[in-house]
Write a protein that holds these residues in place. Structure first.
Motif, short mmCIF file in Angstrom:
data_model
loop_
_atom_site.label_atom_id
_atom_site.label_comp_id
_atom_site.label_asym_id
_atom_site.label_seq_id
_atom_site.Cartn_x
_atom_site.Cartn_y
_atom_site.Cartn_z
N ASN A 1 31.37 42.57 27.05
CA ASN A 1 31.69 41.22 27.50
C ASN A 1 33.19 40.93 27.34
N ARG A 2 33.83 41.59 26.34
CA ARG A 2 35.28 41.48 26.21
C ARG A 2 35.97 42.09 27.43
N VAL A 3 35.46 43.26 27.84
CA VAL A 3 36.02 43.92 29.03
C VAL A 3 35.85 43.00 30.25
N ALA A 4 34.65 42.42 30.40
CA ALA A 4 34.38 41.55 31.55
C ALA A 4 35.32 40.35 31.55
N LEU A 5 35.54 39.78 30.37
CA LEU A 5 36.42 38.61 30.27
C LEU A 5 37.86 38.97 30.68
N CYS A 6 38.33 40.15 30.27
CA CYS A 6 39.66 40.61 30.69
C CYS A 6 39.73 40.79 32.20
N LEU A 7 38.68 41.41 32.77
CA LEU A 7 38.66 41.63 34.22
C LEU A 7 38.66 40.30 34.97
N ASP A 8 37.89 39.35 34.47
CA ASP A 8 37.84 38.03 35.11
C ASP A 8 39.22 37.38 35.12
N ARG A 9 39.92 37.48 33.98
CA ARG A 9 41.26 36.87 33.89
C ARG A 9 42.25 37.59 34.80
N LEU A 10 42.15 38.94 34.85
CA LEU A 10 43.04 39.72 35.73
C LEU A 10 42.85 39.33 37.19
N ARG A 11 41.59 39.15 37.58
CA ARG A 11 41.30 38.83 38.99
C ARG A 11 41.82 37.45 39.37
N ARG A 12 41.88 36.57 38.40
CA ARG A 12 42.34 35.21 38.69
C ARG A 12 43.85 35.06 38.50
N ALA A 13 44.52 36.11 38.01
CA ALA A 13 45.97 36.02 37.75
C ALA A 13 46.75 35.94 39.07
N THR A 14 47.80 35.11 39.09
CA THR A 14 48.69 35.08 40.26
C THR A 14 49.50 36.38 40.27
N ASP A 15 50.18 36.65 41.39
CA ASP A 15 51.00 37.87 41.47
C ASP A 15 52.07 37.86 40.38
N ASP A 16 52.65 36.69 40.12
CA ASP A 16 53.69 36.61 39.07
C ASP A 16 53.08 36.92 37.71
N GLU A 17 51.90 36.34 37.46
CA GLU A 17 51.24 36.59 36.16
C GLU A 17 50.90 38.06 36.02
N PHE A 18 50.39 38.67 37.11
CA PHE A 18 50.04 40.09 37.03
C PHE A 18 51.30 40.94 36.81
N GLY A 19 52.41 40.55 37.48
CA GLY A 19 53.67 41.29 37.30
C GLY A 19 54.09 41.28 35.84
N GLY A 20 53.99 40.12 35.20
CA GLY A 20 54.35 40.01 33.78
C GLY A 20 53.43 40.87 32.91
N PHE A 21 52.14 40.85 33.24
CA PHE A 21 51.17 41.66 32.50
C PHE A 21 51.47 43.14 32.68
N ALA A 22 51.73 43.54 33.94
CA ALA A 22 51.98 44.96 34.23
C ALA A 22 53.21 45.47 33.49
N SER A 23 54.24 44.64 33.42
CA SER A 23 55.46 45.12 32.75
C SER A 23 55.24 45.30 31.24
N GLU A 24 54.28 44.56 30.71
CA GLU A 24 53.97 44.70 29.27
C GLU A 24 53.08 45.92 28.99
#
Ligand SMILES: [Zn+2]
Length: 346
Positions: free
Chosen positions: A135-158
């Protein structure tokens, strides 16, 4: 889907259920669900399917017209107590993981249709104290799918320290998150921090799992509570002493909560990796462990391991039209093959 399975499904679609029920003789067959909900759940939907209340009610009509729906007490009395009391074509309805919807959504429908059931709970998740790793994995996937491109870019760089291969695209990041196991707790915690998710706050606000009050109400209604391990860890990654602890401790928690003398146990994911001799020994040394429930259809197995078919997939199911026949026929087909080859688990 492989050609062999397409051919199998084509043959099964023309085969009535009744002859399969007659050929694959079992004391009882299990019909299993996880989530019944009108809305997608961030703890389930990114990884698993679920049915809506209308789809689920169609399944209940199907079950009532093709089976005698029985409860756990009669099932245990026959299999463990040696009393011949189950009707022919007996089926037992079960729910794994202990989501709150078992109380809010499933309970009223089962009371309306007068159908007994077993609810298997993850004991550390009771009262929303703990979030199992899947369920932790699912929660992360849910948040990733809802992330804007800017948010995902910040996540990817980390991600460069954690998983450089996951930085290239959303698909790569999702694939990596999806592959994490219960050995990756520290990694999941790091992802939570990067995605600004507080799992404890999520549990406190959303209350996705059953509370003990809800469980006691289910018991007063006549339903059975079973154990589904302490932490919902993948048993194929544990050694036998750790598996035994998960079984014995979770059944003890359920017995203490419900006042039952023994509690049924449903394997997390499935029991494919579990030696039946070991499981028999655990039960022998711990009489509060009741019948085991597996999740792989109705193959030939010891009578104290009840075979279940998971029926969460909603394809072809709608209000007034159940798709249970398709899934149950697949389970019987597997049972038939194991009967013909006499392939029983060691
Ligand atoms: Zn489960």
């Amino acid at each position: 889907m492989p050609l062999r399975e397409i051919a199998r499904d084509a043959i099964l679609s023309w085969t009535p259920l009744a002859p399969l029920q007659a050929m694959v003789k079992r004391d009882v067959v299990g019909v299993n669900y996880h989530l019944v909900s009108a809305e997608p759940s961030p703890l389930v939907s990114p990884l698993f399917s679920f049915k809506t209340p209308a789809q689920f009610e169609s399944d209940l009509h199907f079950l009532k017209s093709h089976y005698s729906m029985v409860g756990y007490a009669d099932t245990a009395a026959q299999i463990l107590g040696g009393r011949s009391i189950l009707p022919s074509r007996a089926a037992l309805l079960t729910f794994d993981d202990g989501f709150a919807e078992c109380h809010t959504t499933v309970r009223p429908l089962l009371l309306k249709h007068k159908i007994p059931a077993v609810f298997f709970v993850i004991t550390d998740a009771l009262n929303n104290r703990f979030l199992p790793y899947r369920n932790r994995v699912a929660l992360c996937l849910d948040r990733l799918r809802r992330a804007t491109d800017d948010e995902f870019g910040g996540f990817a760089s980390e991600l460069k320290a954690l998983a450089p291969q996951a930085r290239s695209s959303r698909e790569a990041a999702e694939k990596w998150v999806r592959s994490l196991t219960n050995r990756d707790t520290a990694v999941l915690d790091a992802i939570f921090r990067l995605l600004n998710i507080d799992p404890q706050a999520f549990l406190t606000v959303r209350k996705p799992f059953l509370s003990t009050d809800q469980i006691l109400e289910l018991v007063r209604d006549g339903f059975t509570i079973g154990a589904h391990s302490v932490t919902h860890t993948d048993f194929s990654l544990l050694d036998e002493p750790a598996i035994e602890r998960e079984i014995v401790e979770s059944c003890a928690v359920v017995c203490a909560l419900t006042g039952a003398s023994h509690a049924p146990f449903a394997f997390p994911f499935n029991g494919n990796s579990l030696k039946r001799l070991f499981l028999a020994d655990v039960r022998k040394r711990n009489p509060h462990v009741g019948l085991y429930f597996d999740n792989c259809g109705f193959p030939l197995d010891h009578e104290w391991v009840v075979g279940r078919m998971t029926c969460d997939l909603p394809g072809g199911c709608s209000a007034g039209h159940s798709n249970l026949g398709r899934w149950l026929k697949r389970a019987y087909a597997r049972g038939l093959v194991s009967q013909i080859t006499r392939k029983q688990r060691p």
